[in-house]
Design an enzyme around this catalytic site. Structure first.
Site, PDB file in Angstrom:
ATOM      1  N   GLN A  13       1.125  -1.132   0.112  1.00 29.30           N
ATOM      2  CA  GLN A  13      -0.129   0.077   0.115  1.00 29.30           C
ATOM      3  C   GLN A  13       0.747   1.345   0.051  1.00 29.30           C
ATOM      4  N   ASP A  14       1.846   1.439   0.741  1.00 29.04           N
ATOM      5  CA  ASP A  14       2.685   2.521   1.155  1.00 29.04           C
ATOM      6  C   ASP A  14       3.538   2.895  -0.006  1.00 29.04           C
ATOM      7  N   ASP A  62      15.551  -9.363  -1.790  1.00 30.57           N
ATOM      8  CA  ASP A  62      14.726  -9.673  -0.394  1.00 30.57           C
ATOM      9  C   ASP A  62      15.236  -9.065   0.696  1.00 30.57           C
ATOM     10  N   MET A  63      14.637  -9.006   1.478  1.00 28.66           N
ATOM     11  CA  MET A  63      15.207  -8.104   2.864  1.00 28.66           C
ATOM     12  C   MET A  63      16.007  -8.875   3.654  1.00 28.66           C
ATOM     13  N   ALA A  86       7.784  -5.334   4.942  1.00 26.49           N
ATOM     14  CA  ALA A  86       7.649  -6.022   6.127  1.00 26.49           C
ATOM     15  C   ALA A  86       6.563  -6.942   5.829  1.00 26.49           C
ATOM     16  N   THR A 129       5.844   1.935  13.922  1.00 28.74           N
ATOM     17  CA  THR A 129       4.606   1.911  14.004  1.00 28.74           C
ATOM     18  C   THR A 129       4.006   1.948  15.343  1.00 28.74           C
ATOM     19  N   GLU A 131       2.097   0.211  16.754  1.00 28.35           N
ATOM     20  CA  GLU A 131       1.966  -1.058  17.405  1.00 28.35           C
ATOM     21  C   GLU A 131       2.917  -1.221  18.521  1.00 28.35           C
ATOM     22  N   TYR A 153       5.176  -9.075  15.719  1.00 26.96           N
ATOM     23  CA  TYR A 153       5.396  -8.051  14.908  1.00 26.96           C
ATOM     24  C   TYR A 153       5.742  -6.834  15.454  1.00 26.96           C
ATOM     25  N   LYS A 157       9.680  -4.728  15.520  1.00 25.15           N
ATOM     26  CA  LYS A 157       9.457  -3.190  14.900  1.00 25.15           C
ATOM     27  C   LYS A 157      10.323  -2.398  16.059  1.00 25.15           C
ATOM     28  N   ARG A 188      -5.519  -0.991   0.521  1.00 28.93           N
ATOM     29  CA  ARG A 188      -4.887  -1.723   1.909  1.00 28.93           C
ATOM     30  C   ARG A 188      -5.364  -2.838   1.651  1.00 28.93           C
TER      31      ARG A 188
HETATM   32  P1  NAP Z   1       1.944  -3.884   3.106  1.00 26.26           P
HETATM   33  O1  NAP Z   1       0.908  -3.344   2.008  1.00 26.26           O
HETATM   34  O2  NAP Z   1       1.709  -5.206   3.655  1.00 26.26           O
HETATM   35  O3  NAP Z   1       3.152  -3.930   1.936  1.00 26.26           O
HETATM   36  C1  NAP Z   1       4.530  -4.606   2.817  1.00 26.26           C
HETATM   37  C2  NAP Z   1       5.442  -4.757   1.712  1.00 26.26           C
HETATM   38  O4  NAP Z   1       6.608  -5.619   2.021  1.00 26.26           O
HETATM   39  C3  NAP Z   1       5.035  -5.445   0.244  1.00 26.26           C
HETATM   40  O5  NAP Z   1       5.479  -4.923  -0.645  1.00 26.26           O
HETATM   41  C4  NAP Z   1       5.778  -6.785   0.425  1.00 26.26           C
HETATM   42  O6  NAP Z   1       6.114  -7.347  -0.771  1.00 26.26           O
HETATM   43  C5  NAP Z   1       7.121  -6.110   1.178  1.00 26.26           C
HETATM   44  N1  NAP Z   1       7.942  -7.484   1.804  1.00 26.26           N
HETATM   45  C6  NAP Z   1       7.365  -8.421   2.559  1.00 26.26           C
HETATM   46  N2  NAP Z   1       8.373  -9.172   3.026  1.00 26.26           N
HETATM   47  C7  NAP Z   1       9.447  -8.871   2.272  1.00 26.26           C
HETATM   48  C8  NAP Z   1      10.690  -9.493   1.964  1.00 26.26           C
HETATM   49  N3  NAP Z   1      11.095 -10.532   2.752  1.00 26.26           N
HETATM   50  N4  NAP Z   1      11.592  -8.972   1.109  1.00 26.26           N
HETATM   51  C9  NAP Z   1      11.253  -7.639   0.330  1.00 26.26           C
HETATM   52  N5  NAP Z   1       9.847  -7.363   0.467  1.00 26.26           N
HETATM   53  C10 NAP Z   1       9.096  -7.804   1.411  1.00 26.26           C
HETATM   54  O7  NAP Z   1       2.328  -2.863   4.182  1.00 26.26           O
HETATM   55  P2  NAP Z   1       2.061  -1.180   4.141  1.00 26.26           P
HETATM   56  O8  NAP Z   1       0.504  -0.984   4.930  1.00 26.26           O
HETATM   57  O9  NAP Z   1       2.069  -0.683   2.740  1.00 26.26           O
HETATM   58  O10 NAP Z   1       2.982  -0.616   5.461  1.00 26.26           O
HETATM   59  C11 NAP Z   1       4.165  -0.526   4.831  1.00 26.26           C
HETATM   60  C12 NAP Z   1       5.126  -0.377   6.040  1.00 26.26           C
HETATM   61  O11 NAP Z   1       4.798   0.202   6.909  1.00 26.26           O
HETATM   62  C13 NAP Z   1       5.452  -1.750   6.675  1.00 26.26           C
HETATM   63  O12 NAP Z   1       6.832  -1.920   7.208  1.00 26.26           O
HETATM   64  C14 NAP Z   1       4.554  -1.888   7.802  1.00 26.26           C
HETATM   65  O13 NAP Z   1       4.786  -2.744   8.904  1.00 26.26           O
HETATM   66  C15 NAP Z   1       4.637  -0.304   8.130  1.00 26.26           C
HETATM   67  N6  NAP Z   1       3.324   0.230   8.951  1.00 26.26           N
HETATM   68  C16 NAP Z   1       2.114   0.279   8.163  1.00 26.26           C
HETATM   69  C17 NAP Z   1       1.188   0.803   8.916  1.00 26.26           C
HETATM   70  C18 NAP Z   1      -0.600   0.996   8.368  1.00 26.26           C
HETATM   71  O14 NAP Z   1      -1.331   1.248   9.084  1.00 26.26           O
HETATM   72  N7  NAP Z   1      -0.306   0.498   7.118  1.00 26.26           N
HETATM   73  C19 NAP Z   1       1.331   1.545  10.177  1.00 26.26           C
HETATM   74  C20 NAP Z   1       2.659   1.577  10.737  1.00 26.26           C
HETATM   75  C21 NAP Z   1       3.576   1.050  10.188  1.00 26.26           C
HETATM   76  P3  NAP Z   1       5.247  -8.610  -1.409  1.00 26.26           P
HETATM   77  O15 NAP Z   1       4.243  -7.821  -2.472  1.00 26.26           O
HETATM   78  O16 NAP Z   1       6.217  -9.342  -1.984  1.00 26.26           O
HETATM   79  O17 NAP Z   1       4.687  -9.328  -0.313  1.00 26.26           O
HETATM   80  O1  F7E Z   2      -6.347  -4.620  13.081  1.00 30.97           O
HETATM   81  C1  F7E Z   2      -9.173  -5.987  15.028  1.00 30.97           C
HETATM   82  C2  F7E Z   2      -7.865  -6.425  15.327  1.00 30.97           C
HETATM   83  O2  F7E Z   2      -5.270  -6.007  11.187  1.00 30.97           O
HETATM   84  C3  F7E Z   2      -7.024  -3.578  13.769  1.00 30.97           C
HETATM   85  C4  F7E Z   2      -0.887  -2.968  10.412  1.00 30.97           C
HETATM   86  O3  F7E Z   2      -0.865  -1.979   9.286  1.00 30.97           O
HETATM   87  O4  F7E Z   2      -1.747  -1.133  11.810  1.00 30.97           O
HETATM   88  C5  F7E Z   2      -2.074  -2.428  11.305  1.00 30.97           C
HETATM   89  O5  F7E Z   2      -2.281  -3.339  12.403  1.00 30.97           O
HETATM   90  C6  F7E Z   2      -8.064  -4.056  14.919  1.00 30.97           C
HETATM   91  C7  F7E Z   2      -7.190  -5.023  15.814  1.00 30.97           C
HETATM   92  O6  F7E Z   2      -4.588  -3.553  11.915  1.00 30.97           O
HETATM   93  C8  F7E Z   2     -10.736  -8.532  12.762  1.00 30.97           C
HETATM   94  O7  F7E Z   2      -7.759  -7.199  16.568  1.00 30.97           O
HETATM   95  C9  F7E Z   2     -11.335  -7.341  14.626  1.00 30.97           C
HETATM   96  O8  F7E Z   2      -7.485  -4.538  17.175  1.00 30.97           O
HETATM   97  O9  F7E Z   2      -6.596  -3.957  10.509  1.00 30.97           O
HETATM   98  P1  F7E Z   2      -5.649  -4.641  11.660  1.00 30.97           P
HETATM   99  P2  F7E Z   2      -3.550  -3.580  13.059  1.00 30.97           P
HETATM  100  O10 F7E Z   2      -3.241  -5.031  13.757  1.00 30.97           O
HETATM  101  O11 F7E Z   2      -3.789  -2.387  14.191  1.00 30.97           O
HETATM  102  C10 F7E Z   2      -0.437  -0.922  12.486  1.00 30.97           C
HETATM  103  C11 F7E Z   2      -0.258   0.599  13.009  1.00 30.97           C
HETATM  104  C12 F7E Z   2       0.742  -1.644  11.886  1.00 30.97           C
HETATM  105  O12 F7E Z   2       1.955  -1.345  12.176  1.00 30.97           O
HETATM  106  C13 F7E Z   2       0.298  -2.888  11.215  1.00 30.97           C
HETATM  107  O13 F7E Z   2       1.304  -3.096  10.210  1.00 30.97           O
HETATM  108  O14 F7E Z   2      -9.177  -4.885  14.298  1.00 30.97           O
HETATM  109  N1  F7E Z   2      -9.945  -6.910  14.293  1.00 30.97           N
HETATM  110  N2  F7E Z   2     -11.695  -8.142  13.550  1.00 30.97           N
HETATM  111  C14 F7E Z   2      -9.670  -7.451  13.234  1.00 30.97           C
HETATM  112  N3  F7E Z   2      -8.598  -7.277  12.436  1.00 30.97           N
HETATM  113  C15 F7E Z   2      -8.348  -8.168  11.315  1.00 30.97           C
HETATM  114  N4  F7E Z   2      -7.276  -7.951  10.610  1.00 30.97           N
HETATM  115  N5  F7E Z   2      -9.480  -9.069  10.893  1.00 30.97           N
HETATM  116  C16 F7E Z   2     -10.515  -9.256  11.636  1.00 30.97           C
HETATM  117  O15 F7E Z   2     -11.455  -9.977  11.498  1.00 30.97           O
END
Ligand code: NAP
Ligand code: F7E
Length: 331
Positions: A13-14, A62-63, A86, A129, A131, A153, A157, A188
């Site tokens: 996504q990002d 790959d990471m 990640a 994050t 988290e 996770y 981090k 997403r």
């Molecule tokens: P995402 O959509 O799950 O994307 C993760 C990316 O990491 C994908 O491009 C995936 O590639 C790549 N990846 C996974 N394992 C890898 C590996 N071994 N080597 C190389 N690439 C690899 O995540 P996102 O939501 O865009 O988030 C981006 C970053 O911000 C992540 O580090 C996440 O933990 C962090 N973050 C996200 C949020 C949020 O709310 N979205 C909040 C805080 C922090 P593939 O396509 O090959 O799987």
């Molecule tokens: O869950 C609850 C679940 O998986 C949000 C990642 O981007 O943000 C993300 O992590 C909440 C949790 O995101 C379901 O238990 C209920 O309390 O959408 P989520 P997350 O766990 O907050 C942080 C900031 C990151 O860094 C991460 O990479 O929703 N929940 N029912 C559920 N969650 C999921 N996935 N599926 C359910 O059915």
């Protein structure tokens, strides 16, 4: 001078929003892709708008393979590196703790070491994050809030976050961490709760899905729009000094609230379709995330532009349009 940025996680996504932002600013963007993704065009869907761009270069790697990272950095000589790769699903990290640590912690170390050895002047962004605050429910959370991770996770981090600070202090590297709260978009992943809900509402409305199984509806999150958040990443690397910044919308809502809002918008009653399934509960839950990004506002001049309800509707409407087109082509 030509600006070059290296993005890990470009297919996510990002990564896709950040690539669009940087290409728009004239950068050459080098993206790290895994072979499994590069060979499957459906998985490149987030990059569909820019795939043919002349300044977008994809590199296999790959990471967990430091040699791939050093090869790419030595060859392309980026001035900025954004580490977004990640295993990003918190629930899954309980099932795959070792590979999660390998990618999210050791992968970050591989990249920091590659930069330190090749050119320590390269500016580095780490995707930290909210988290990391885990079960510390002192709210709103800011850069000084005590970290208390409660998932593999988040533990990985925190380790990466500490390494970034260590490399900044030890080697004077321009290494910053964005402590980003949940950010969402129509891109997403479908197993994150917001997208799971908007997708289900669209499919139920169209008569192609019958129920929605969810876990804990009481958890609260601070949800913002991914397009706004990648701009904050770029701003961090344009500062004279590296630092850590909380990026958040500044308001928290429960999963139940998001569910009710989306279903009401779709003209659906959640009670008729939602089933609580213990399978989606986590061994340990993060009850409440609510961020205070006043430092980012003060120093970076960053503020979110898309509000919570606008985000929910944007996601639902895109899911509805796409699912509706898909079901028409099947007829
Ligand atoms: P995402 O959509 O799950 O994307 C993760 C990316 O990491 C994908 O491009 C995936 O590639 C790549 N990846 C996974 N394992 C890898 C590996 N071994 N080597 C190389 N690439 C690899 O995540 P996102 O939501 O865009 O988030 C981006 C970053 O911000 C992540 O580090 C996440 O933990 C962090 N973050 C996200 C949020 C949020 O709310 N979205 C909040 C805080 C922090 P593939 O396509 O090959 O799987
Ligand atoms: O869950 C609850 C679940 O998986 C949000 C990642 O981007 O943000 C993300 O992590 C909440 C949790 O995101 C379901 O238990 C209920 O309390 O959408 P989520 P997350 O766990 O907050 C942080 C900031 C990151 O860094 C991460 O990479 O929703 N929940 N029912 C559920 N969650 C999921 N996935 N599926 C359910 O059915």
């Amino acid at each position: 001078m030509e600006k070059v940025a290296f993005i890990t996680g470009i297919t996510g996504q990002d990564g896709s929003y950040l690539s669009e932002l940087l290409l728009g600013k004239g950068y050459t963007v080098v993206g790290l892709v895994r072979r499994t993704v590069a060979s499957d065009s459906a998985k490149m869907v987030n990059l569909s708008r820019i795939r043919e761009h002349e300044r977008l270069i994809m590199e296999y790697g790959d990471m967990s393979d430091m040699s791939s990272l050093t090869r790419i950095i030595s060859h392309h000589k980026p001035q900025e590196v954004y580490n977004l790769a990640a295993q990003s699903h918190v629930g899954t990290s309980f099932k795959t703790p070792m590979s999660t640590v390998e990618i999210n912690l050791n992968g970050c170390l591989n990249l920091l070491e590659a930069i330190r050895i090749i050119d320590p002047k390269i500016k580095f962004y780490q995707a930290s994050t909210s988290e990391m605050f885990g079960d510390n429910i002192k709210c709103p959370q800011n850069e000084n809030t005590v970290l208390s991770p409660v998932s593999p996770y988040a533990c990985a981090k925190v380790g990466a976050h500490n390494l970034v600070q260590t490399y900044r202090k030890s080697y004077n590297m321009h290494a910053s961490s964005g402590i980003l709260f949940n950010h969402e978009s129509p891109r997403r992943g479908e197993n994150f709760v917001t997208r799971k809900i908007t997708m289900a509402a669209a499919r139920i409305k169209l008569g192609i899905q019958k129920e929605l199984r969810l876990g804990n509806l009481d958890a609260e999150r601070d949800w913002g729009f991914a397009g706004d958040y990648v701009y904050a990443m770029w701003l961090m690397l344009q500062q004279e000094h590296a630092d850590d910044y909380v990026i958040s919308s500044g308001s928290a809502h429960s999963v139940r609230d998001f569910l009710n809002y989306v279903f009401e918008h779709a003209g659906l009653d959640p009670d008729e379709y939602v089933i609580i399934d213990p399978k989606f509960y986590r061994p340990c839950e993060v009850p409440r995330l609510w961020g205070d990004s006043s430092k980012a506002k003060r120093i970076l001049g960053w503020e979110p532009s898309v509000a919570y309800k606008e985000l929910a509707i944007m996601m639902y409407e895109e899911d509805y349009e796409r699912e509706s087109k898909k079901s028409q082509t099947k007829d």
